[in-house]
Design an enzyme around this catalytic site. Structure first.
Site, PDB file in Angstrom:
ATOM      1  N   GLU A 264       0.854  -1.188   0.000  1.00 22.15           N
ATOM      2  CA  GLU A 264       0.000   0.000   0.000  1.00 22.15           C
ATOM      3  C   GLU A 264       0.887   1.234   0.000  1.00 22.15           C
ATOM      4  O   GLU A 264       1.794   1.357   0.830  1.00 22.15           O
ATOM      5  CB  GLU A 264      -0.912   0.027   1.234  1.00 22.15           C
ATOM      6  CG  GLU A 264      -1.903  -1.108   1.318  1.00 22.15           C
ATOM      7  CD  GLU A 264      -2.763  -1.050   2.577  1.00 22.15           C
ATOM      8  OE1 GLU A 264      -2.892   0.061   3.154  1.00 22.15           O
ATOM      9  OE2 GLU A 264      -3.284  -2.094   3.001  1.00 22.15           O
ATOM     10  N   GLU A 315     -13.954   4.808  -0.743  1.00 25.62           N
ATOM     11  CA  GLU A 315     -14.834   3.901  -0.011  1.00 25.62           C
ATOM     12  C   GLU A 315     -15.539   4.691   1.089  1.00 25.62           C
ATOM     13  O   GLU A 315     -14.923   5.060   2.088  1.00 25.62           O
ATOM     14  CB  GLU A 315     -14.038   2.754   0.599  1.00 25.62           C
ATOM     15  CG  GLU A 315     -13.299   1.902  -0.413  1.00 25.62           C
ATOM     16  CD  GLU A 315     -12.375   0.906   0.248  1.00 25.62           C
ATOM     17  OE1 GLU A 315     -12.876  -0.132   0.742  1.00 25.62           O
ATOM     18  OE2 GLU A 315     -11.156   1.162   0.316  1.00 25.62           O
ATOM     19  N   LYS A 318     -15.769   3.173   4.983  1.00 26.46           N
ATOM     20  CA  LYS A 318     -14.591   2.766   5.747  1.00 26.46           C
ATOM     21  C   LYS A 318     -14.599   3.425   7.121  1.00 26.46           C
ATOM     22  O   LYS A 318     -15.129   4.525   7.299  1.00 26.46           O
ATOM     23  CB  LYS A 318     -13.306   3.182   5.015  1.00 26.46           C
ATOM     24  CG  LYS A 318     -12.846   2.221   3.949  1.00 26.46           C
ATOM     25  CD  LYS A 318     -11.424   2.531   3.509  1.00 26.46           C
ATOM     26  CE  LYS A 318     -10.447   2.107   4.586  1.00 26.46           C
ATOM     27  NZ  LYS A 318      -9.041   2.293   4.172  1.00 26.46           N
ATOM     28  N   GLU A 326      -9.655   8.660   5.495  1.00 26.72           N
ATOM     29  CA  GLU A 326      -9.680   7.227   5.184  1.00 26.72           C
ATOM     30  C   GLU A 326     -10.646   6.879   4.055  1.00 26.72           C
ATOM     31  O   GLU A 326     -10.468   5.858   3.386  1.00 26.72           O
ATOM     32  CB  GLU A 326     -10.045   6.418   6.432  1.00 26.72           C
ATOM     33  CG  GLU A 326      -8.871   6.098   7.327  1.00 26.72           C
ATOM     34  CD  GLU A 326      -7.821   5.246   6.631  1.00 26.72           C
ATOM     35  OE1 GLU A 326      -8.168   4.195   6.063  1.00 26.72           O
ATOM     36  OE2 GLU A 326      -6.644   5.634   6.654  1.00 26.72           O
TER      37      GLU A 326
END
Length: 494
Positions: A264, A315, A318, A326
């Site tokens: 990541e 997203e 999350k 995030e």
């Protein structure tokens, strides 16, 4: 001999990179209105992204990746480590259902199984310390029994907090004392099985955690920040320094040649003053340029075997416990539209998702006749933002400059869209109305959600399931409500 091996590896990797860019992305599924998997796979292929990392073995996602030519790392959530560690039979069943069947029946090119996700993170307080290694060994045994020991490799994606440096320089790198022996055992096991180590590196988080962190050092261009000098090596960016700290730790413990994947790495576009489109573009373009050039680090001149950008798509469900950013790591918006242009190499730029179907072009906003002094407003905003994503309203975020009416409208609309524009979801004590005029302002985008009901087999979420998806961040929503009320008081005083 070491230098000769390094040179050979560099030449081989540069040749293969020129033939096929080894670019990967993390594909997360924490979204209230996910893009259909077949559209995402087409998006990946259209953009030359030939590797993908999944955090769980989601069946529709894996089926869509079948015969796509995309290499897959499939993840095992931390919550599954304990049963997998208990007995090898559980691991055999997991491999049979989530690896073997998709390879043999659906043609999915699974290359790695990621056992856990950052299981030794400090914040987990040793929750997974006892189960991660046994689970890893059982999954490896299960892969071998299934005849996949050579084809599919095990790995553990680790946060960079598993190593440290007392000197503040990469050459001081070693593994954390509390998990040092465990790390050595895991790395030896990976090495013995021809498997890579996977590390997650986040320059953005270095900047987020330390207000005195030099901004330019977070980017690959280095800028005017003085380099970090470590003996004969000068580091102009924290990515290289962080990665080489790990390499030093590996070398000190006898593992100088184990492959290290970057699992990541990326930069968010919203949810914090430093999370914005300008910085995300700068960071990710610098990262892509390195991949295209086949550039490594001072300690390892050849690039990592795989680099997975975090993330492919935003997203909106999350957890925001680490921060409001995030939900905004994607290089694409939640619907596959482009946030910013990226040069992907070979004269290609990003292209958006195709074939996306949307709900009606209408928005829920604060009614013109509604008064900001209405005592129902704080409760209405709190309700809306408890069950929908209002992180873009936070300090330094893309919608931070809206006035009080704009804040209220944004909250109303996010709830309305998250609930699929269902009847009755734009009724906030007679404070709201539906409009056909797009209320977006500047960088603040008022969403119209994907029509998941028209995208089979994705199931349209009900209002009750939407409620269960979202955690209530009371601090964020208190700030939003306070800001809205303060704006009202200020405007009234004028």
């Amino acid at each position: 001999m070491d230098w000769a091996l390094s040179l050979l590896m560099l030449l081989i990797l540069r040749f293969t990179r020129s033939e096929s860019l080894g670019l990967g992305c993390n594909w997360g599924l924490h979204a209230s209105h996910p893009l259909p998997p077949d559209i995402v796979v087409k998006l990946l292929k259209d953009n030359g992204i030939n590797r993908v990392k999944l955090f769980e073995a989601d069946s529709p996602t894996l089926r869509a990746l079948g015969n796509s030519g995309i290499q897959v790392m499939v993840g095992i959530p931390n919550e599954m480590l304990e049963p997998l560690a208990t007995t090898v039979s559980v691991a055999e069943e997991w491999v049979s259902h989530n690896v073997s069947s998709y390879i043999s029946t659906h043609g999915v090119d699974i290359r790695y199984v990621a056992v856990g996700n950052e299981p030794f993170l400090h914040t987990y307080k040793d929750t997974y310390v006892q189960t991660t290694f046994p689970a890893l060994k059982n999954i490896q045994a299960a892969l071998i029994k299934a005849g996949l020991g050579r084809q599919v490799k095990i790995t553990i994606p680790l946060n960079a907090d598993v190593y440290q440096t007392e000197s503040g320089l990469p050459s001081g790198g070693d593994f954390r004392p509390d998990i040092h022996a465990l790390m050595i055992s895991i790395i030896k096991f990976l090495s013995d099985n021809g498997a890579p180590l996977t590390i997650n590196i986040y320059p953005f988080l270095s900047l987020y955690a330390d207000p005195h962190f030099p901004l330019e050092y977070a980017f690959f261009s280095g800028g005017t920040t003085p380099p970090v000098v470590d003996g004969p090596i000068s580091y102009s960016n924290v990515f290289e320094a962080n990665y080489d700290t790990l390499i030093w730790a590996l070398e000190k413990n006898g593992f100088s040649s184990i492959p290290v994947i970057v699992g990541e790495v990326g930069w968010p576009t919203d949810g914090d003053p430093n999370a914005n489109v300008e910085y995300a573009h700068r960071f990710n373009q610098g990262l892509l340029d390195r991949i295209v050039r086949g550039q490594g680090t001072p300690k390892r001149p050849y690039p990592p075997p795989d680099i997975y950008i975090f993330a492919l798509i935003d997203e909106d469900t999350k957890s925001i416990q680490p921060g409001n950013f995030e939900r905004h790591w994607g290089i694409f918006n939640y619907d596959g539209t482009i946030k910013y242009s990226l040069d992907m190499g070979n004269n290609r730029t990003l292209v958006p998702a195709k074939g996306v179907l949307y709900l009606a072009r209408q928005w829920c906003v604060m009614a013109p006749g509604a008064s900001l002094s209405d005592l129902n407003i704080p409760e209405a905003i709190n309700y809306a933002c408890t069950y929908a994503d209002c992180t873009s309203l936070g300090y330094g975020s893309s919608c931070n400059r809206l006035d009080a009416r704009g804040n209220t409208s944004y909250a109303f609309n996010m709830f309305y869209q998250t609930a699929n524009q269902q009847k009755g979801t734009c009724q906030f004590s007679n404070l709201s109305m539906i409009t056909k005029i797009d209320p977006s302002q500047g960088s603040c985008r008022f969403e119209v959600m994907i029509d998941v009901g028209r995208h089979e087999p994705v199931r349209s979420p009900t209002i009750s399931s939407v409620k269960s998806m979202y955690e209530c961040n009371s601090i964020l929503y208190f700030v939003i409500i306070t800001l809205t009320m303060n704006l009202f008081v200020f405007s009234s005083a004028k």
